[in-house]
Design an enzyme around this catalytic site. Structure first.
Site, mmCIF file in Angstrom:
data_model
loop_
_atom_site.group_PDB
_atom_site.id
_atom_site.type_symbol
_atom_site.label_atom_id
_atom_site.label_comp_id
_atom_site.label_asym_id
_atom_site.label_seq_id
_atom_site.Cartn_x
_atom_site.Cartn_y
_atom_site.Cartn_z
ATOM 1 N N LYS A 20 -4.042 -5.481 6.380
ATOM 2 C CA LYS A 20 -3.927 -6.788 5.712
ATOM 3 C C LYS A 20 -2.470 -7.261 5.745
ATOM 4 O O LYS A 20 -1.621 -6.736 5.032
ATOM 5 C CB LYS A 20 -4.359 -6.680 4.244
ATOM 6 C CG LYS A 20 -4.260 -8.013 3.520
ATOM 7 C CD LYS A 20 -4.215 -7.857 2.017
ATOM 8 C CE LYS A 20 -2.835 -7.625 1.474
ATOM 9 N NZ LYS A 20 -1.950 -8.796 1.532
ATOM 10 N N GLY A 73 6.305 -2.457 0.290
ATOM 11 C CA GLY A 73 6.612 -3.636 -0.520
ATOM 12 C C GLY A 73 7.520 -3.238 -1.668
ATOM 13 O O GLY A 73 8.256 -2.245 -1.585
ATOM 14 N N SER A 74 7.447 -3.977 -2.730
ATOM 15 C CA SER A 74 8.383 -3.744 -3.834
ATOM 16 C C SER A 74 7.969 -2.534 -4.684
ATOM 17 O O SER A 74 6.799 -2.129 -4.682
ATOM 18 C CB SER A 74 8.457 -4.987 -4.718
ATOM 19 O OG SER A 74 7.208 -5.192 -5.331
ATOM 20 N N THR A 134 5.177 -3.424 -7.271
ATOM 21 C CA THR A 134 3.816 -3.454 -6.723
ATOM 22 C C THR A 134 3.374 -2.050 -6.325
ATOM 23 O O THR A 134 2.202 -1.698 -6.492
ATOM 24 C CB THR A 134 3.731 -4.420 -5.523
ATOM 25 O OG1 THR A 134 4.282 -5.672 -5.906
ATOM 26 C CG2 THR A 134 2.298 -4.640 -5.091
ATOM 27 N N GLY A 135 4.296 -1.247 -5.830
ATOM 28 C CA GLY A 135 3.975 0.135 -5.456
ATOM 29 C C GLY A 135 3.381 0.911 -6.625
ATOM 30 O O GLY A 135 2.422 1.674 -6.460
ATOM 31 N N GLU A 143 6.181 2.826 0.708
ATOM 32 C CA GLU A 143 7.551 2.533 1.176
ATOM 33 C C GLU A 143 8.044 1.360 0.343
ATOM 34 O O GLU A 143 7.573 0.238 0.506
ATOM 35 C CB GLU A 143 7.532 2.170 2.660
ATOM 36 C CG GLU A 143 7.136 3.308 3.584
ATOM 37 C CD GLU A 143 8.215 4.363 3.731
ATOM 38 O OE1 GLU A 143 9.312 4.198 3.149
ATOM 39 O OE2 GLU A 143 7.960 5.366 4.414
ATOM 40 N N CYS A 188 14.597 -3.698 3.785
ATOM 41 C CA CYS A 188 14.570 -2.680 2.727
ATOM 42 C C CYS A 188 15.837 -1.841 2.766
ATOM 43 O O CYS A 188 16.349 -1.457 1.725
ATOM 44 C CB CYS A 188 13.327 -1.823 2.851
ATOM 45 S SG CYS A 188 13.103 -1.122 4.488
ATOM 46 N N GLU A 197 17.908 -5.239 -6.708
ATOM 47 C CA GLU A 197 17.741 -5.464 -5.275
ATOM 48 C C GLU A 197 17.672 -6.970 -5.014
ATOM 49 O O GLU A 197 16.738 -7.632 -5.451
ATOM 50 C CB GLU A 197 16.444 -4.809 -4.788
ATOM 51 C CG GLU A 197 16.247 -5.001 -3.304
ATOM 52 C CD GLU A 197 14.913 -4.498 -2.777
ATOM 53 O OE1 GLU A 197 13.894 -4.610 -3.467
ATOM 54 O OE2 GLU A 197 14.912 -4.002 -1.643
HETATM 55 P P1 NAD Z 1 5.429 -7.153 -2.805
HETATM 56 O O1 NAD Z 1 5.437 -5.891 -3.544
HETATM 57 O O2 NAD Z 1 5.656 -8.391 -3.570
HETATM 58 O O3 NAD Z 1 4.035 -7.385 -2.051
HETATM 59 C C1 NAD Z 1 3.617 -6.702 -0.901
HETATM 60 C C2 NAD Z 1 2.130 -6.876 -0.644
HETATM 61 O O4 NAD Z 1 1.373 -6.238 -1.669
HETATM 62 C C3 NAD Z 1 1.572 -8.288 -0.566
HETATM 63 O O5 NAD Z 1 0.876 -8.426 0.649
HETATM 64 C C4 NAD Z 1 0.605 -8.386 -1.767
HETATM 65 O O6 NAD Z 1 -0.521 -9.180 -1.485
HETATM 66 C C5 NAD Z 1 0.193 -6.961 -1.976
HETATM 67 N N1 NAD Z 1 -0.227 -6.556 -3.336
HETATM 68 C C6 NAD Z 1 0.138 -7.097 -4.515
HETATM 69 N N2 NAD Z 1 -0.439 -6.416 -5.565
HETATM 70 C C7 NAD Z 1 -1.161 -5.404 -5.005
HETATM 71 C C8 NAD Z 1 -1.971 -4.344 -5.543
HETATM 72 N N3 NAD Z 1 -2.130 -4.178 -6.857
HETATM 73 N N4 NAD Z 1 -2.566 -3.505 -4.658
HETATM 74 C C9 NAD Z 1 -2.383 -3.652 -3.331
HETATM 75 N N5 NAD Z 1 -1.647 -4.628 -2.780
HETATM 76 C C10 NAD Z 1 -1.027 -5.498 -3.611
HETATM 77 O O7 NAD Z 1 6.545 -6.930 -1.702
HETATM 78 P P2 NAD Z 1 7.163 -8.044 -0.749
HETATM 79 O O8 NAD Z 1 7.832 -9.083 -1.608
HETATM 80 O O9 NAD Z 1 6.129 -8.475 0.230
HETATM 81 O O10 NAD Z 1 8.275 -7.223 0.039
HETATM 82 C C11 NAD Z 1 9.601 -7.074 -0.409
HETATM 83 C C12 NAD Z 1 9.843 -5.682 -0.935
HETATM 84 O O11 NAD Z 1 9.420 -4.731 0.028
HETATM 85 C C13 NAD Z 1 11.288 -5.346 -1.211
HETATM 86 O O12 NAD Z 1 11.405 -4.684 -2.434
HETATM 87 C C14 NAD Z 1 11.675 -4.399 -0.072
HETATM 88 O O13 NAD Z 1 12.738 -3.534 -0.356
HETATM 89 C C15 NAD Z 1 10.391 -3.704 0.160
HETATM 90 N N6 NAD Z 1 10.345 -3.134 1.512
HETATM 91 C C16 NAD Z 1 10.351 -1.779 1.651
HETATM 92 C C17 NAD Z 1 10.351 -1.214 2.914
HETATM 93 C C18 NAD Z 1 10.370 0.284 3.107
HETATM 94 O O14 NAD Z 1 10.056 0.737 4.188
HETATM 95 N N7 NAD Z 1 10.696 1.077 2.098
HETATM 96 C C19 NAD Z 1 10.327 -2.040 4.033
HETATM 97 C C20 NAD Z 1 10.318 -3.412 3.847
HETATM 98 C C21 NAD Z 1 10.311 -3.946 2.577
#
Ligand code: NAD
Length: 474
Positions: A171, A222-223, A226-227, A244, A278, A375
């Site tokens: 997705k 992602g963040s 959310t993780g 991640e 990230c 961040e």
């Molecule tokens: P985000 O956490 O806002 O959202 C990411 C995704 O999660 C979206 O597609 C969203 O629809 C989905 N989501 C939301 N709630 C969910 C749930 N309960 N269950 C499953 N999926 C859900 O992150 P973002 O704003 O898209 O990305 C930015 C963040 O990602 C930054 O904090 C960045 O540091 C991090 N990031 C980390 C890495 C890494 O490898 N560690 C790489 C790139 C980005």
């Protein structure tokens, strides 16, 4: 293939336009560039069913054939780099040159994953018994990558998951679904139906996935906030998770660097992809002996960098990807202004269409300021003085994050000794952001759970299975 329209999901080997759609914007203009299917719960169920049905056949496919499929998918990406790069720039904002690097990198990542193998460990081979541990696929994986590197970070998951014999529902982010949907169209006939399904949707779709009992694993990038929610919603069904998450990487610049030579690399460590990486340098600690000359050189270099629409010739930095992230970055800048910190560059909003934030560098804000502690994920860099190595290591580590970091200096032994004291999943010396499909990458502390890449990353898509055979008397 037409990259300007016809964005469809891939479910069970068929392209589907969905019963409802949502618009995707170009962050440089805020104009609609296309629409993506808004998957329903039923679409998700069908995608999982297709993946479940395809699983036994794919798991039984010899690994050499699975590797060949990854290579073919990588080649398909590279062969269509031009169309994909334009689409990626339009939905993500990054300049064409960076978009092309991402597409090529995504292809390279799939091919690189094909170099990995699943090990078998012989635990015992005695007169009484033979015991070995092998690695078997988990089943159906749900993959949720973010919007900063939509294609590349999706391939971080697709490569090892499929290599290990799993099937997948992928997705993309609602902000950047189009290039990933086109990738589905490209690889539709390379893989057996159902091995890789791609569905797009709004904010509800991610939580539906992480709580769905049809998945054996969720791989999320992602963040950190959310993780935590992903892990929580995965818990009732004991899904495996790889997370991640966010980072607040420190760069530590020692006094023996050659300022003129290093300044360009230090700038891009923080500002590549508009700071939306990230492992971008999010805090730059500079030894006080070179603080002034480095500060001047960084600002002078920053003034030569062209910010604009990524589709225009010569653009080096595009807009922020989306409105919510734009608002977060603007809020951090406003906080720094309210506190009276000194701006060396930028800081003032530009009244143009698109989510543009000027390159902003802040002079030595306090350690407990929001711009140092949080961040930013955008083009705002705090430049901070230090004079003592123990102190700077303690400051670099005084964060809930532990994703990356870097140390810069001519004295490599000293730089390495400092690097080893940084509590992060990856630390670079005299470079940064170099990642490889054959090396483990992940976060310590609140920056993640598990790793991607390398043998370690591949094994996260498997269950270890030990087979013990009692030998019959001769
Ligand atoms: P985000 O956490 O806002 O959202 C990411 C995704 O999660 C979206 O597609 C969203 O629809 C989905 N989501 C939301 N709630 C969910 C749930 N309960 N269950 C499953 N999926 C859900 O992150 P973002 O704003 O898209 O990305 C930015 C963040 O990602 C930054 O904090 C960045 O540091 C991090 N990031 C980390 C890495 C890494 O490898 N560690 C790489 C790139 C980005």
């Amino acid at each position: 293939m037409n990259f300007d329209r016809d964005y469809a999901m891939l479910i069970g080997g068929r392209l589907e336009h969905g019963s409802a759609r949502f618009n995707v914007l170009n962050p440089a203009t805020e104009n609609v560039i296309g629409s993506a299917p808004n998957a329903t719960r039923n679409d998700l169920d069908r995608a999982i069913d297709a993946a479940r049905e395809a699983f036994p056949g794919w798991a039984a496919t010899p690994i050499a054939a699975r590797k060949a499929a990854l290579v073919a998918m990588g080649q398909a990406l590279m062969a269509h780099a031009d169309g994909l790069k334009r689409l990626l720039t339009a939905e993500q904002g990054k300049p064409h040159a960076d978009a092309e690097m991402e597409v090529m990198g995504a292809g390279y990542w799939l091919m690189g994953a094909a170099h990995l193998d699943l090990p078998v460990t012989v635990n015992e081979d005695s007169a009484e018994r033979y015991s070995e541990t092998r690695h078997v696929p988990l089943g159906v994986v749900g993959a949720i990558p973010p919007w900063n590197f939509p294609l590349l970070l999706a391939m971080f998951k697709v490569g090892p998951a499929l290599l290990a014999g799993n099937t997948m529902v992928l997705k993309p982010s609602p902000f950047t679904p189009l290039s990933t949907l086109k990738f589905g169209e490209l690889v539709k006939d390379i893989l057996p139906p159902g091995v890789l399904n791609i569905i797009s949707g709004g904010d509800a779709l991610g939580p539906w996935m992480s709580s769905h009992k049809g998945f054996d694993k969720i791989s999320f990038t992602g963040s950190t906030a959310t993780g935590r929610r992903v892990m929580e919603s995965a818990a009732p069904t004991l899904k495996r998770v790889t997370l991640e998450l966010g980072g607040n990487d420190a760069a530590i610049v020692m006094p023996d660097v050659d300022v003129e030579n290093v300044v360009e690399e230090l700038f891009w460590a923080a500002f590549r992809n508009n700071g939306q990486i990230c492992v971008a340098t999010k805090r730059m600690y500079v030894h006080e002996d070179i603080y002034e000359p480095l500060k001047d050189a960084l600002v002078a270099y920053a003034k030569t960098v062209k910010v604009g629409d990524g589709s225009e010739q010569g653009t080096q930095i595009g807009p922020i990807n989306n409105e919510a992230q734009y608002a977060r970055v603007v809020d951090l800048i406003q906080d720094a202004k309210d506190k009276g910190y000194t701006f060396l560059l930028g800081g003032d909003a530009v009244d143009v269409p698109g989510y543009f934030v000027p390159i902003t560098i802040i002079d030595n804000p306090p350690e407990d300021s929001r711009i140092v502690q949080e961040e930013q994920f955008g083009p705002v860099l705090p430049l901070i003085r230090f004079d003592d190595y123990d102190d700077v290591v303690a400051r670099a580590n005084a964060t809930e994050y532990g994703l990356g970091g870097s140390v810069w200096g001519k004295d490599e032994d000293k730089a390495l000794a400092i690097a080893q004291r940084i509590a992060s999943g990856t630390v670079w010396v005299n470079e940064t952001q170099h990642l490889s499909p054959t090396a483990a990458f992940g976060g310590m502390k609140q920056s993640g759970v598990g790793v991607e890449g390398g043998l370690e990353g591949l094994l996260e898509y498997t269950n270890a299975q030990t087979i013990v055979r009692k030998k019959q008397p001769a």
